[in-house]
Write a protein that holds these residues in place. Structure first.
Motif, short mmCIF file in Angstrom:
data_model
loop_
_atom_site.label_atom_id
_atom_site.label_comp_id
_atom_site.label_asym_id
_atom_site.label_seq_id
_atom_site.Cartn_x
_atom_site.Cartn_y
_atom_site.Cartn_z
N LEU A 133 0.32 -1.43 -0.23
CA LEU A 133 0.09 0.02 -0.10
C LEU A 133 0.77 1.61 0.12
CD1 LEU A 133 -2.95 -0.90 2.27
CD2 LEU A 133 -2.68 -0.73 0.23
N GLU A 134 1.87 1.06 0.56
CA GLU A 134 2.93 1.92 0.82
C GLU A 134 3.83 2.26 -0.40
OE1 GLU A 134 6.46 3.09 3.30
OE2 GLU A 134 5.64 1.97 3.94
N ALA A 135 3.95 1.56 -0.80
CA ALA A 135 4.72 1.87 -2.45
C ALA A 135 3.13 1.22 -3.48
CB ALA A 135 4.99 0.30 -3.16
N ALA A 136 2.50 1.66 -3.18
CA ALA A 136 0.92 2.03 -4.35
C ALA A 136 0.85 3.59 -3.71
CB ALA A 136 -0.31 1.58 -4.58
N ASP A 137 1.62 4.47 -3.25
CA ASP A 137 1.24 5.40 -2.83
C ASP A 137 -0.43 6.00 -2.18
OD1 ASP A 137 3.40 6.45 -3.34
OD2 ASP A 137 2.89 7.05 -5.41
N LEU A 138 -0.91 4.94 -1.65
CA LEU A 138 -1.62 5.04 -0.84
C LEU A 138 -1.61 5.33 0.89
CD1 LEU A 138 -3.98 2.09 -2.48
CD2 LEU A 138 -4.17 5.05 -3.03
N VAL A 139 -0.55 4.63 1.32
CA VAL A 139 -0.01 4.89 2.15
C VAL A 139 1.51 5.55 2.78
CG1 VAL A 139 0.50 3.62 4.33
CG2 VAL A 139 -1.85 2.89 3.24
N THR A 140 1.29 6.69 3.81
CA THR A 140 2.19 6.92 3.86
C THR A 140 3.22 6.44 5.79
OG1 THR A 140 4.24 9.12 4.57
CG2 THR A 140 1.60 9.22 5.63
N CYS A 141 4.64 6.21 6.08
CA CYS A 141 4.92 5.61 7.23
C CYS A 141 5.72 6.88 7.69
CB CYS A 141 6.24 4.53 6.93
SG CYS A 141 6.76 4.29 8.69
N VAL A 142 5.13 6.68 9.01
CA VAL A 142 5.90 7.36 9.50
C VAL A 142 6.61 7.06 11.21
CG1 VAL A 142 5.79 9.63 11.81
CG2 VAL A 142 3.84 9.36 9.40
N LYS A 145 5.21 5.72 14.61
CA LYS A 145 3.72 6.04 14.90
C LYS A 145 2.76 5.58 14.01
CE LYS A 145 5.03 10.58 16.72
NZ LYS A 145 5.01 10.30 18.57
N GLY A 146 3.64 4.78 12.78
CA GLY A 146 2.42 4.34 12.32
C GLY A 146 2.41 4.24 10.82
N ARG A 147 1.48 4.03 10.04
CA ARG A 147 1.00 4.17 8.76
C ARG A 147 -0.26 4.99 8.89
NH1 ARG A 147 4.04 -0.80 8.15
NH2 ARG A 147 5.93 -0.67 7.23
N PHE A 148 0.00 5.66 7.80
CA PHE A 148 -1.14 6.53 8.14
C PHE A 148 -1.85 6.87 5.93
CE2 PHE A 148 0.78 7.82 10.88
CZ PHE A 148 0.16 8.10 12.65
N VAL A 149 -2.79 7.09 6.30
CA VAL A 149 -3.89 6.99 4.54
C VAL A 149 -2.96 8.92 4.07
CG1 VAL A 149 -6.03 7.51 3.08
CG2 VAL A 149 -5.46 5.93 5.50
N ARG A 150 -2.57 8.73 2.93
CA ARG A 150 -1.94 9.91 2.58
C ARG A 150 -3.04 10.92 2.24
NH1 ARG A 150 3.02 9.81 -0.89
NH2 ARG A 150 2.14 11.33 -1.37
N GLN A 151 -2.75 11.70 2.69
CA GLN A 151 -3.89 13.27 3.28
C GLN A 151 -3.87 13.48 1.87
OE1 GLN A 151 -4.58 14.62 5.59
NE2 GLN A 151 -3.83 13.57 6.50
N ASP A 152 -3.36 13.14 0.00
CA ASP A 152 -3.59 13.98 -1.43
C ASP A 152 -4.11 12.65 -2.00
OD1 ASP A 152 -0.71 12.15 -1.10
OD2 ASP A 152 0.13 13.62 -2.19
N VAL A 153 -4.02 11.08 -1.66
CA VAL A 153 -5.03 9.80 -1.97
C VAL A 153 -6.37 10.86 -2.72
CG1 VAL A 153 -6.21 7.41 -1.90
CG2 VAL A 153 -4.21 9.01 -0.12
N PRO A 154 -5.81 10.40 -4.38
CA PRO A 154 -6.90 10.93 -5.34
C PRO A 154 -8.43 10.05 -5.01
CG PRO A 154 -4.95 9.68 -6.02
CD PRO A 154 -4.95 9.41 -5.22
N ARG A 155 -9.76 10.43 -5.31
CA ARG A 155 -10.86 9.58 -4.78
C ARG A 155 -11.37 9.08 -6.24
NH1 ARG A 155 -10.03 7.29 -0.44
NH2 ARG A 155 -9.55 9.17 1.15
#
Length: 155
Positions: A133-142, A145-155
């Motif tokens: 999911l990270e590689a698909a640019d849907l998720v970012t890892c901090v 802290k953990g992994r979070f849904v990216r702020q700029d995910v296209p819908r």
């Protein structure tokens, strides 16, 4: 001095291979180079190549035919089959939650240990699903802290 590749090397490799898949360098239905050939070409470790290939598979740009190799996906090839492995199932489920809005931008994803308990899989399997999911640019890892849904995910 460390001989390790810089952090995010697999993301750059994923981008390079994604470009080749989309521009026709690897024609639909054609076999991709072996892991060993990609390691030599990009001067990276096999695990780096495997992470990049897993991400491309999760995006549906290539498919694995057990015992035959990895093949570029395109309009002339068979449709990508439903998830076969636990990792693919976890990735598909989380991707669907992101795409439908159940997990919104900024939301934290379940941790590796939570996913491993929920799906009854190893932490490694859960981790590889999150990495896809990270590689698909849907998720970012901090880190820390953990992994979070990216702020700029296209819908």
């Amino acid at each position: 001095m460390s001989s390790r590749a810089p952090r995010g090397t697999y993301l750059r490799l994923t981008d390079a291979l994604r470009k080749r898949l989309k521009d026709g360098t690897y024609a639909p239905g054609s076999r991709l180079p072996s892991e060993a050939a990609l390691c030599a070409e990009f001067n990276v470790a096999r695990n780096t190549v495997r992470r990049a290939l897993a991400a491309l598979e999760a995006e549906g740009l290539m498919m694995v035919r057990t015992g035959l190799g990895r093949f570029a996906h395109g309009p002339t090839t068979q449709p990508i089959p439903r998830p076969r492995t636990q990792r693919e199932r976890i990735t598909a489920n989380l991707r669907q939650e992101i795409e439908t809005g159940s997990l919104r931008p900024g939301d934290a994803l379940p941790s590796e240990s939570q996913l491993s308990r929920h799906y009854d899989v190893s932490r490694f399997t859960a981790r590889t699903a999150l990495i896809a999911l990270e590689a698909a640019d849907l998720v970012t890892c901090v880190p820390g802290k953990g992994r979070f849904v990216r702020q700029d995910v296209p819908r």
